[in-house]
Motif scaffolding. Structure first.
Motif, PDB file in Angstrom:
ATOM      1  N   THR A  84      16.565   5.275  -5.343  1.00  0.00           N
ATOM      2  CA  THR A  84      15.322   5.883  -5.822  1.00  0.00           C
ATOM      3  C   THR A  84      14.346   4.862  -6.405  1.00  0.00           C
ATOM      4  O   THR A  84      13.241   5.240  -6.790  1.00  0.00           O
ATOM      5  N   GLU A  85      14.725   3.596  -6.518  1.00  0.00           N
ATOM      6  CA  GLU A  85      13.824   2.581  -7.071  1.00  0.00           C
ATOM      7  C   GLU A  85      12.631   2.365  -6.141  1.00  0.00           C
ATOM      8  O   GLU A  85      12.623   2.818  -5.001  1.00  0.00           O
ATOM      9  N   SER A  86      11.650   1.622  -6.623  1.00  0.00           N
ATOM     10  CA  SER A  86      10.492   1.274  -5.793  1.00  0.00           C
ATOM     11  C   SER A  86      10.912   0.473  -4.574  1.00  0.00           C
ATOM     12  O   SER A  86      10.254   0.499  -3.545  1.00  0.00           O
ATOM     13  N   ASN A  87      12.015  -0.280  -4.712  1.00  0.00           N
ATOM     14  CA  ASN A  87      12.539  -1.101  -3.620  1.00  0.00           C
ATOM     15  C   ASN A  87      14.030  -0.836  -3.470  1.00  0.00           C
ATOM     16  O   ASN A  87      14.713  -0.554  -4.445  1.00  0.00           O
ATOM     17  N   TYR A  90      15.715  -6.201  -3.665  1.00  0.00           N
ATOM     18  CA  TYR A  90      14.736  -6.978  -4.432  1.00  0.00           C
ATOM     19  C   TYR A  90      15.289  -8.390  -4.580  1.00  0.00           C
ATOM     20  O   TYR A  90      16.212  -8.630  -5.370  1.00  0.00           O
ATOM     21  N   ASN A 113      16.447   7.171   1.166  1.00  0.00           N
ATOM     22  CA  ASN A 113      15.508   7.062   0.062  1.00  0.00           C
ATOM     23  C   ASN A 113      15.324   8.458  -0.506  1.00  0.00           C
ATOM     24  O   ASN A 113      14.935   9.380   0.199  1.00  0.00           O
ATOM     25  N   ASN A 115      13.317   9.165  -3.179  1.00  0.00           N
ATOM     26  CA  ASN A 115      12.143   9.167  -4.046  1.00  0.00           C
ATOM     27  C   ASN A 115      10.909   8.854  -3.212  1.00  0.00           C
ATOM     28  O   ASN A 115      10.759   7.745  -2.713  1.00  0.00           O
ATOM     29  N   LYS A 117       8.132   8.119  -4.115  1.00  0.00           N
ATOM     30  CA  LYS A 117       7.267   7.130  -4.757  1.00  0.00           C
ATOM     31  C   LYS A 117       7.693   5.692  -4.457  1.00  0.00           C
ATOM     32  O   LYS A 117       7.043   4.746  -4.877  1.00  0.00           O
ATOM     33  N   SER A 118       8.789   5.502  -3.756  1.00  0.00           N
ATOM     34  CA  SER A 118       9.211   4.160  -3.371  1.00  0.00           C
ATOM     35  C   SER A 118       8.178   3.572  -2.419  1.00  0.00           C
ATOM     36  O   SER A 118       7.651   4.265  -1.552  1.00  0.00           O
ATOM     37  N   THR A 119       7.894   2.285  -2.584  1.00  0.00           N
ATOM     38  CA  THR A 119       6.799   1.685  -1.825  1.00  0.00           C
ATOM     39  C   THR A 119       7.225   0.635  -0.806  1.00  0.00           C
ATOM     40  O   THR A 119       6.622   0.527   0.247  1.00  0.00           O
ATOM     41  N   TYR A 123      11.853  -6.206  -0.871  1.00  0.00           N
ATOM     42  CA  TYR A 123      10.803  -6.877  -1.640  1.00  0.00           C
ATOM     43  C   TYR A 123      11.179  -8.330  -1.901  1.00  0.00           C
ATOM     44  O   TYR A 123      12.252  -8.617  -2.440  1.00  0.00           O
ATOM     45  N   ILE A 145       6.515   4.089   3.302  1.00  0.00           N
ATOM     46  CA  ILE A 145       7.135   2.844   2.841  1.00  0.00           C
ATOM     47  C   ILE A 145       6.791   1.700   3.785  1.00  0.00           C
ATOM     48  O   ILE A 145       6.720   1.874   4.997  1.00  0.00           O
TER      49      ILE A 145
END
Length: 192
Positions: A84-87, A90, A113, A115, A117-119, A123, A145
């Motif tokens: 659920t993290e942005s990435n 990382y 995924n 979430n 809101k993950s982009t 990364y 994403i």
């Protein structure tokens, strides 16, 4: 570790960390383990190599080091992975770190995924060289994403980095690489 279950206490709602110290070659192996709650696989003095076989992750954040040896491998095989993290991945430790040869492989995994809101899927805070390979994986991502992007400095430090998706389908309208990284022709994303 075999047939283990990692579960935070009920009052802990943050992300717990498994820290790998100098994990070269086959120092760390997890077989048929369950990682409950939110966890992160952290670079603490070197997350270079580990094997996760038949494991399940409720919510994982993967933070490998880019300073691996050529015989190091982080391998996930037959795992069920949610994040659920942005990435999802990382790369670390620092934005000015030029990677040696990091290798991450996902074989026959399900990656979801959870979430919207993950982009960015992968990364590059530190700058990786090497590869990230997905083979026979089911990957469930929102089409919003970007597969690969990162911190917009030292982009030239990436001299040979490949992301391969073999028999691992992505949404057809997904963005493969972030705008600031498109100028580096040493970054290749292959869908086979």
């Amino acid at each position: 570790m075999t047939n283990c279950e990692f579960t935070p206490i009920s009052t802990f709602s943050d992300r717990y960390s498994l820290q790998f110290n100098g994990s070269h070659l086959n120092n760390y192996s997890f077989n048929n383990c369950k990682f409950n709650g939110k966890c992160q696989l952290s670079n603490n003095n070197g997350f270079y190599s580990a094997t996760f076989s038949n494991c399940s992750f409720n919510d994982v954040f993967i933070i490998p080091s880019v300073l691996s040896n050529s015989d190091d491998l982080i391998l996930f095989e037959n795992c069920n992975i949610n994040y659920t993290e942005s990435n999802f991945i990382y790369y670390s430790p620092a934005a000015y770190t030029k990677g040696t040869y990091s290798q991450i492989k996902f074989d026959s995994c399900t990656i979801t995924n959870s979430n919207s809101k993950s982009t960015v899927f992968i990364y590059a805070y530190a700058k990786p060289n090497g590869y990230c390979y997905f083979n026979n994986c089911t990957i469930i991502l929102p089409s919003t994403i970007t597969i690969f992007d990162g911190y917009p400095t030292n982009i030239s430090y990436i001299e040979n980095y490949n992301i391969n998706f073999e028999n691992s389908h992505l949404p057809s309208d997904i963005k493969l690489i972030g705008d600031s990284y498109k100028s580096n022709s040493n970054i290749k994303i292959n869908i086979i």
